[in-house]
Design a protein around this motif. Structure first.
Motif, PDB file in Angstrom:
ATOM      1  N   PHE A   8       0.861  -1.184   0.000  1.00  0.00           N
ATOM      2  CA  PHE A   8       0.000   0.000   0.000  1.00  0.00           C
ATOM      3  C   PHE A   8       0.899   1.238   0.000  1.00  0.00           C
ATOM      4  O   PHE A   8       1.731   1.424   0.888  1.00  0.00           O
ATOM      5  N   THR A   9       0.767   2.075  -1.008  1.00  0.00           N
ATOM      6  CA  THR A   9       1.647   3.223  -1.191  1.00  0.00           C
ATOM      7  C   THR A   9       0.888   4.532  -1.013  1.00  0.00           C
ATOM      8  O   THR A   9      -0.347   4.574  -1.011  1.00  0.00           O
ATOM      9  N   PHE A  10       1.674   5.598  -0.888  1.00  0.00           N
ATOM     10  CA  PHE A  10       1.074   6.927  -0.777  1.00  0.00           C
ATOM     11  C   PHE A  10       0.319   7.291  -2.051  1.00  0.00           C
ATOM     12  O   PHE A  10      -0.730   7.938  -1.998  1.00  0.00           O
ATOM     13  N   LEU A  13      -3.068   5.773  -1.914  1.00  0.00           N
ATOM     14  CA  LEU A  13      -3.919   6.553  -1.015  1.00  0.00           C
ATOM     15  C   LEU A  13      -4.387   7.836  -1.684  1.00  0.00           C
ATOM     16  O   LEU A  13      -5.560   8.219  -1.578  1.00  0.00           O
ATOM     17  N   LEU A  14      -3.470   8.508  -2.389  1.00  0.00           N
ATOM     18  CA  LEU A  14      -3.808   9.771  -3.036  1.00  0.00           C
ATOM     19  C   LEU A  14      -4.846   9.571  -4.139  1.00  0.00           C
ATOM     20  O   LEU A  14      -5.837  10.313  -4.220  1.00  0.00           O
ATOM     21  N   MET A  21     -13.365  11.386  -2.841  1.00  0.00           N
ATOM     22  CA  MET A  21     -13.795  12.743  -2.492  1.00  0.00           C
ATOM     23  C   MET A  21     -14.699  13.308  -3.581  1.00  0.00           C
ATOM     24  O   MET A  21     -15.698  13.977  -3.289  1.00  0.00           O
ATOM     25  N   LEU A  22     -14.360  13.048  -4.833  1.00  0.00           N
ATOM     26  CA  LEU A  22     -15.226  13.499  -5.926  1.00  0.00           C
ATOM     27  C   LEU A  22     -16.600  12.844  -5.838  1.00  0.00           C
ATOM     28  O   LEU A  22     -17.631  13.495  -6.069  1.00  0.00           O
ATOM     29  N   ALA A 112      -2.185   0.683  -7.880  1.00  0.00           N
ATOM     30  CA  ALA A 112      -3.070   1.224  -6.838  1.00  0.00           C
ATOM     31  C   ALA A 112      -4.391   0.467  -6.856  1.00  0.00           C
ATOM     32  O   ALA A 112      -5.401   0.964  -7.378  1.00  0.00           O
ATOM     33  N   PRO A 113      -4.425  -0.755  -6.319  1.00  0.00           N
ATOM     34  CA  PRO A 113      -5.669  -1.543  -6.340  1.00  0.00           C
ATOM     35  C   PRO A 113      -6.857  -0.825  -5.708  1.00  0.00           C
ATOM     36  O   PRO A 113      -7.988  -0.946  -6.192  1.00  0.00           O
ATOM     37  N   LEU A 114      -6.609  -0.079  -4.632  1.00  0.00           N
ATOM     38  CA  LEU A 114      -7.717   0.616  -3.980  1.00  0.00           C
ATOM     39  C   LEU A 114      -8.276   1.713  -4.876  1.00  0.00           C
ATOM     40  O   LEU A 114      -9.479   2.018  -4.821  1.00  0.00           O
TER      41      LEU A 114
END
Length: 448
Positions: A8-10, A13-14, A21-22, A112-114
């Protein structure tokens, strides 16, 4: 490397945080502009985020296993070609189109799987909203809110939006097309019909089953056009929107089939080979009957007559299965409970069919629902896959039944008002009521 062990990377997350948020801003704006939508949309948002976090960090969800993980892995594999260099991997008729789109994000940022799941959450939220909007066009705002709550908390819709599957990529486009199709029936404005068919074709790129839905729509509209032409010769007046719509879609469908017979669609192959594939239904059914959730062997036909006889039985297995005697695990039990919910909605519509059958928009959606049920009934022989496939058109069923759901007293009072309003209209109207407005209140004219 397992899905949960991917670092899990920054950047992950970004990207995920930005997408979510959108989505939250869109939910709050929708809640402000459409009364009653806010809380079901917030509940849907929270449920899907929670499920996505479980899939990413704890363990795979029931539908988040092999297929979902393979879609994400394929995106990361293609991303190794580098940012802007993924053109060789693009295939319009592939089942991995959405993986290719995410691969471009991976290639230009990082794995970025998330974030992949966040995009699916956004499309899942759009699915909930569209189900509510279709219900509002068919019924009213109260029915729309009920439909939104059902879609927000229905388990398979939550899971499909929380894992890297392509289901929500299909339903988002498909239900937008259905919404515009309903608006065309109600307004007879050709622009809605053209937009609906265009979006339905876009959903066919994700899954070719939408091609059959478009074919079913075309057959119905051509029939309506013929009836309208004959009706005009007797009454001396004609509804040009209805006549032109049938002629337009019918002629476009014939030309499209002749010109684009070599075009490939996901899951069905080349358009020109579709009819040939019906000759191998037994082989396809036998190949897909695998694993502990496979259909019983008697559902595999050995000739055309058996295939015809087994079609309604397979439709029942798709919509309402697995039956109690086929439950072998807790996951099967959840599927059985979902099937009972489908059954309750179908029975509800059948019970009150005399209140809505004269509505053209209702009948058209029923045709789409039946066509897709037949297609997917033969497209799978596995209860797990069936649960995913039937969720593709669950939104239609929810929207159709939303006005009948709820307490018996509320339903009875509402139907009395509908019947009374219809009788009053018959007494005051000089001409027979239009089929698209009989028996139910006229829908609100709201923007898409």
């Amino acid at each position: 490397m397992s899905y949960t062990s991917i670092p899990f990377t920054f950047m992950e997350l970004l990207l995920a945080g930005s997408f979510l948020m959108l989505v939250l801003v869109a939910v709050l704006w929708t809640g402000r502009t459409r009364e009653g939508y806010l809380w079901p949309l917030l509940a849907a948002f929270g449920a899907r985020i929670g499920a996505a976090l479980v899939q990413r960090f704890l363990f795979p969800l029931p539908q988040g296993g092999a297929d979902a993980i393979s879609f994400e892995r394929r995106a990361w594999f293609w991303a190794q070609s580098g940012c802007g260099n993924l053109g060789d991997h693009f295939s319009m008729g592939s089942s991995y189109l959405h993986s290719w789109l995410i691969a471009n994000v991976y290639a230009c940022a990082d794995r970025a799987p998330l974030a992949f799941q966040a995009v699916n959450i956004a499309l899942g939220m759009l699915t909930v909203y569209l189900i509510a909007r279709i219900a509002e066009q068919l019924w009213d705002r109260q029915a729309a809110v009920r439909a939104a709550w059902i879609a927000a908390l229905f388990p398979i819709l939550i899971v499909n939006a929380a894992v890297p599957l392509r289901e929500v990529w299909f339903t988002a486009f498909f239900l937008l097309g259905v919404l515009w199709l309903v608006r065309w029936v109600q307004s007879q404005r050709t622009g809605f019909l053209v937009a609906a068919v265009g979006v339905l074709l876009a959903s066919a790129i994700v899954h070719g089953a939408a091609v059959f839905a478009i074919a079913g729509i075309a057959v119905v509209l051509v029939g309506w056009s013929i009836r309208e032409f004959l009706r005009a010769s007797d009454l001396g007046r004609i509804r040009p929107g209805l006549l032109f719509g049938g002629v337009l879609l019918g002629s476009a469908g014939v030309m499209g089939f002749l010109v684009m017979d070599d075009m490939r669609f996901s899951s069905i192959g080349q358009l020109g080979d579709v009819m040939e594939q019906t000759e191998t239904l037994d082989q396809r059914a036998e190949r897909s009957a695998r694993g502990g959730a496979a259909y019983p062997s008697f559902l595999i036909p050995s000739n055309d007559l058996q295939a015809l006889v087994l079609t309604p039985i397979r439709m029942g297995y798709l919509l309402f299965g697995p039956p109690l005697w086929e439950v072998r695990s807790p996951v099967h039990l959840v599927g059985m409970l979902e099937g009972l919910f489908y059954l309750s909605l179908v029975l509800l519509l059948a019970l009150y069919r005399h209140h809505w059958w004269q509505r053209q928009d209702f009948r058209l959606l029923v045709v789409i629902f039946v066509v897709l049920t037949i297609i997917f009934a033969w497209g799978t022989s596995n209860f797990g896959t069936a649960a995913r496939h039937r969720a593709k058109f669950l939104g239609i069923l929810i929207a159709l039944a939303a006005g009948l759901a709820g307490r018996h007293l509320w339903r009875r009072e509402r139907l009395q008002r509908l019947t009374g309003g219809h009788q009053a209209a018959e007494e005051t109207a000089p001409d027979p009521p239009e089929p698209s407005s009989a028996g139910l209140p006229r829908p609100r004219r709201a923007g898409p």
